[in-house]
Design a protein around this motif. Structure first.
Motif, PDB file in Angstrom:
ATOM      1  N   ALA A 174      -0.672  51.126   3.709  1.00  0.00           N
ATOM      2  CA  ALA A 174      -1.768  50.629   4.545  1.00  0.00           C
ATOM      3  C   ALA A 174      -2.046  49.155   4.258  1.00  0.00           C
ATOM      4  CB  ALA A 174      -3.030  51.469   4.308  1.00  0.00           C
ATOM      5  N   ARG A 175      -1.982  48.778   2.986  1.00  0.00           N
ATOM      6  CA  ARG A 175      -2.206  47.372   2.628  1.00  0.00           C
ATOM      7  C   ARG A 175      -1.156  46.469   3.266  1.00  0.00           C
ATOM      8  NH1 ARG A 175      -5.620  45.965  -1.496  1.00  0.00           N
ATOM      9  NH2 ARG A 175      -6.651  47.686  -2.595  1.00  0.00           N
ATOM     10  N   LYS A 176       0.095  46.928   3.250  1.00  0.00           N
ATOM     11  CA  LYS A 176       1.167  46.132   3.837  1.00  0.00           C
ATOM     12  C   LYS A 176       0.959  45.955   5.339  1.00  0.00           C
ATOM     13  CE  LYS A 176       6.196  45.863   4.255  1.00  0.00           C
ATOM     14  NZ  LYS A 176       7.494  46.498   3.944  1.00  0.00           N
ATOM     15  N   ALA A 177       0.566  47.043   6.009  1.00  0.00           N
ATOM     16  CA  ALA A 177       0.316  46.974   7.454  1.00  0.00           C
ATOM     17  C   ALA A 177      -0.823  46.004   7.757  1.00  0.00           C
ATOM     18  CB  ALA A 177      -0.002  48.365   7.999  1.00  0.00           C
ATOM     19  N   SER A 178      -1.876  46.035   6.924  1.00  0.00           N
ATOM     20  CA  SER A 178      -3.009  45.121   7.110  1.00  0.00           C
ATOM     21  C   SER A 178      -2.588  43.674   6.895  1.00  0.00           C
ATOM     22  CB  SER A 178      -4.141  45.478   6.141  1.00  0.00           C
ATOM     23  OG  SER A 178      -4.661  46.758   6.437  1.00  0.00           O
ATOM     24  N   GLU A 179      -1.787  43.462   5.857  1.00  0.00           N
ATOM     25  CA  GLU A 179      -1.333  42.096   5.560  1.00  0.00           C
ATOM     26  C   GLU A 179      -0.482  41.541   6.699  1.00  0.00           C
ATOM     27  OE1 GLU A 179       0.629  42.589   1.868  1.00  0.00           O
ATOM     28  OE2 GLU A 179      -1.239  42.817   0.706  1.00  0.00           O
ATOM     29  N   LEU A 180       0.371  42.382   7.269  1.00  0.00           N
ATOM     30  CA  LEU A 180       1.203  41.949   8.396  1.00  0.00           C
ATOM     31  C   LEU A 180       0.348  41.584   9.606  1.00  0.00           C
ATOM     32  CD1 LEU A 180       4.153  44.516   8.169  1.00  0.00           C
ATOM     33  CD2 LEU A 180       4.272  42.040   7.774  1.00  0.00           C
ATOM     34  N   ALA A 181      -0.656  42.425   9.877  1.00  0.00           N
ATOM     35  CA  ALA A 181      -1.533  42.172  11.021  1.00  0.00           C
ATOM     36  C   ALA A 181      -2.314  40.876  10.826  1.00  0.00           C
ATOM     37  CB  ALA A 181      -2.488  43.348  11.217  1.00  0.00           C
ATOM     38  N   GLN A 182      -2.830  40.676   9.613  1.00  0.00           N
ATOM     39  CA  GLN A 182      -3.618  39.475   9.342  1.00  0.00           C
ATOM     40  C   GLN A 182      -2.742  38.217   9.336  1.00  0.00           C
ATOM     41  OE1 GLN A 182      -5.892  40.305   5.780  1.00  0.00           O
ATOM     42  NE2 GLN A 182      -6.679  42.221   6.647  1.00  0.00           N
ATOM     43  N   ALA A 183      -1.512  38.354   8.803  1.00  0.00           N
ATOM     44  CA  ALA A 183      -0.601  37.208   8.797  1.00  0.00           C
ATOM     45  C   ALA A 183      -0.217  36.816  10.218  1.00  0.00           C
ATOM     46  CB  ALA A 183       0.652  37.547   7.990  1.00  0.00           C
ATOM     47  N   GLN A 184      -0.013  37.828  11.056  1.00  0.00           N
ATOM     48  CA  GLN A 184       0.318  37.555  12.452  1.00  0.00           C
ATOM     49  C   GLN A 184      -0.837  36.849  13.152  1.00  0.00           C
ATOM     50  OE1 GLN A 184       1.249  41.062  14.692  1.00  0.00           O
ATOM     51  NE2 GLN A 184       1.995  39.944  16.461  1.00  0.00           N
ATOM     52  N   HIS A 185      -2.056  37.294  12.845  1.00  0.00           N
ATOM     53  CA  HIS A 185      -3.238  36.683  13.446  1.00  0.00           C
ATOM     54  C   HIS A 185      -3.381  35.233  12.995  1.00  0.00           C
ATOM     55  CE1 HIS A 185      -7.151  36.392  15.257  1.00  0.00           C
ATOM     56  NE2 HIS A 185      -7.701  36.075  14.100  1.00  0.00           N
ATOM     57  N   LYS A 186      -3.173  34.989  11.690  1.00  0.00           N
ATOM     58  CA  LYS A 186      -3.276  33.627  11.166  1.00  0.00           C
ATOM     59  C   LYS A 186      -2.186  32.742  11.741  1.00  0.00           C
ATOM     60  CE  LYS A 186      -5.530  34.844   6.817  1.00  0.00           C
ATOM     61  NZ  LYS A 186      -5.376  34.962   5.343  1.00  0.00           N
ATOM     62  N   GLY A 187      -0.977  33.320  11.911  1.00  0.00           N
ATOM     63  CA  GLY A 187       0.111  32.569  12.499  1.00  0.00           C
ATOM     64  C   GLY A 187      -0.197  32.162  13.925  1.00  0.00           C
ATOM     65  N   GLN A 188      -0.845  33.060  14.655  1.00  0.00           N
ATOM     66  CA  GLN A 188      -1.217  32.753  16.034  1.00  0.00           C
ATOM     67  C   GLN A 188      -2.265  31.653  16.073  1.00  0.00           C
ATOM     68  OE1 GLN A 188       0.180  34.131  18.832  1.00  0.00           O
ATOM     69  NE2 GLN A 188      -0.977  32.577  19.908  1.00  0.00           N
ATOM     70  N   GLU A 189      -3.197  31.713  15.096  1.00  0.00           N
ATOM     71  CA  GLU A 189      -4.223  30.672  15.029  1.00  0.00           C
ATOM     72  C   GLU A 189      -3.580  29.318  14.756  1.00  0.00           C
ATOM     73  OE1 GLU A 189      -6.885  31.987  12.006  1.00  0.00           O
ATOM     74  OE2 GLU A 189      -8.206  33.004  13.416  1.00  0.00           O
ATOM     75  N   GLY A 190      -2.527  29.303  13.873  1.00  0.00           N
ATOM     76  CA  GLY A 190      -1.847  28.058  13.568  1.00  0.00           C
ATOM     77  C   GLY A 190      -1.146  27.477  14.774  1.00  0.00           C
ATOM     78  N   GLN A 191      -0.524  28.357  15.569  1.00  0.00           N
ATOM     79  CA  GLN A 191       0.146  27.897  16.779  1.00  0.00           C
ATOM     80  C   GLN A 191      -0.857  27.339  17.781  1.00  0.00           C
ATOM     81  OE1 GLN A 191       2.519  31.064  18.358  1.00  0.00           O
ATOM     82  NE2 GLN A 191       3.676  31.344  16.458  1.00  0.00           N
ATOM     83  N   ASP A 192      -1.998  28.018  17.894  1.00  0.00           N
ATOM     84  CA  ASP A 192      -3.022  27.558  18.837  1.00  0.00           C
ATOM     85  C   ASP A 192      -3.600  26.213  18.417  1.00  0.00           C
ATOM     86  OD1 ASP A 192      -2.633  29.827  20.268  1.00  0.00           O
ATOM     87  OD2 ASP A 192      -4.360  30.913  19.452  1.00  0.00           O
ATOM     88  N   GLY A 193      -3.558  25.945  17.084  1.00  0.00           N
ATOM     89  CA  GLY A 193      -4.147  24.703  16.593  1.00  0.00           C
ATOM     90  C   GLY A 193      -3.175  23.545  16.511  1.00  0.00           C
ATOM     91  N   GLU A 194      -1.909  23.763  16.868  1.00  0.00           N
ATOM     92  CA  GLU A 194      -0.902  22.710  16.788  1.00  0.00           C
ATOM     93  C   GLU A 194      -1.202  21.580  17.796  1.00  0.00           C
ATOM     94  OE1 GLU A 194       2.969  25.389  15.428  1.00  0.00           O
ATOM     95  OE2 GLU A 194       2.830  24.495  17.430  1.00  0.00           O
ATOM     96  N   VAL A 195      -0.883  20.354  17.384  1.00  0.00           N
ATOM     97  CA  VAL A 195      -1.046  19.224  18.283  1.00  0.00           C
ATOM     98  C   VAL A 195       0.241  19.053  19.067  1.00  0.00           C
ATOM     99  CG1 VAL A 195      -1.457  16.753  18.475  1.00  0.00           C
ATOM    100  CG2 VAL A 195      -2.631  18.086  16.715  1.00  0.00           C
ATOM    101  N   ARG A 196       0.176  19.211  20.341  1.00  0.00           N
ATOM    102  CA  ARG A 196       1.350  19.111  21.206  1.00  0.00           C
ATOM    103  C   ARG A 196       1.647  17.632  21.535  1.00  0.00           C
ATOM    104  NH1 ARG A 196      -1.391  23.642  22.428  1.00  0.00           N
ATOM    105  NH2 ARG A 196      -0.224  25.575  22.645  1.00  0.00           N
TER     106      ARG A 196
END
Length: 201
Positions: A174-196
């Protein structure tokens, strides 16, 4: 429609006033199908208009005693034997369980332990009702006791499941699944915050 049939069922036991029906609801049906005074009196009016109950007697201060009619008894029997119970189609608590990986394992565990305590309180309330109710040989008591047993067993199962689930959400899987979900969310936030290219110049 079940409030209508709850009222018909209580009147099938014996004639009663609106006040008497509310006492019966609070004593026997509150944990299964709760109803307010306005709902019960409103249903009595509808049932009388439909010819399923009738005013059998008048008392002081405008008191009316209602009795089920033959048509009402036919409707009640039809509902009991031919209409399939709908059952709960939505469960807000279980829906949340699907997404507990979004929060921390501790938060998920706290949520589930809260559900366990809630089920334990429900069971304690039902156990108190079982011990203090005046069970007799009338229909509502005999079959009400059977319905109460359902609540006792379900609440015990819910508490047991919630405590088991509280342990599960802290497991490595369960911890691994949570970490994957949170990492994916943080990764999406990073992409959204990129300067194009062309932005911020």
């Amino acid at each position: 429609m079940s409030l209508r049939h709850a009222v018909l069922g209580l009147l099938a036991e014996s004639p009663a006033s609106g006040y008497d029906l509310m006492k019966l609801f609070n004593a026997s049906l509150a944990s299964v199908w709760p109803a307010t005074q306005s709902q019960v009196y409103g249903e009595l009016t509808k049932l009388t208009t439909a010819g399923l109950v009738e005013v059998a007697a008048h008392g002081p201060r405008g008191r009316k005693e209602y009795a089920i009619t033959d048509d009402g008894l036919t409707e009640l029997r039809h509902w009991l034997t031919e209409v399939e119970p709908s059952g709960p189609q939505r469960h807000d608590g279980l829906l949340r369980v699907f997404f507990l990986g979004i929060v921390t394992p501790l938060e998920a565990q706290t949520f589930l332990l809260h559900q366990a305590e809630r089920a334990a309180r429900t069971r304690a309330t039902l156990e108190h009702l079982e011990e203090t109710a005046e069970w007799d040989d009338e229909m509502i008591s005999v079959y009400g006791r059977i319905a109460l047993e359902y609540g006792l067993r379900i609440s015990a199962m819910q508490e047991e499941w919630a405590r088991w689930a509280a342990d599960e959400v802290t497991s490595a899987k369960a911890r691994k699944a949570s970490e994957l979900a949170q990492a994916q969310h943080k990764g999406q936030e990073g992409q959204d915050g990129e300067v194009r290219p062309g932005e911020g110049e």
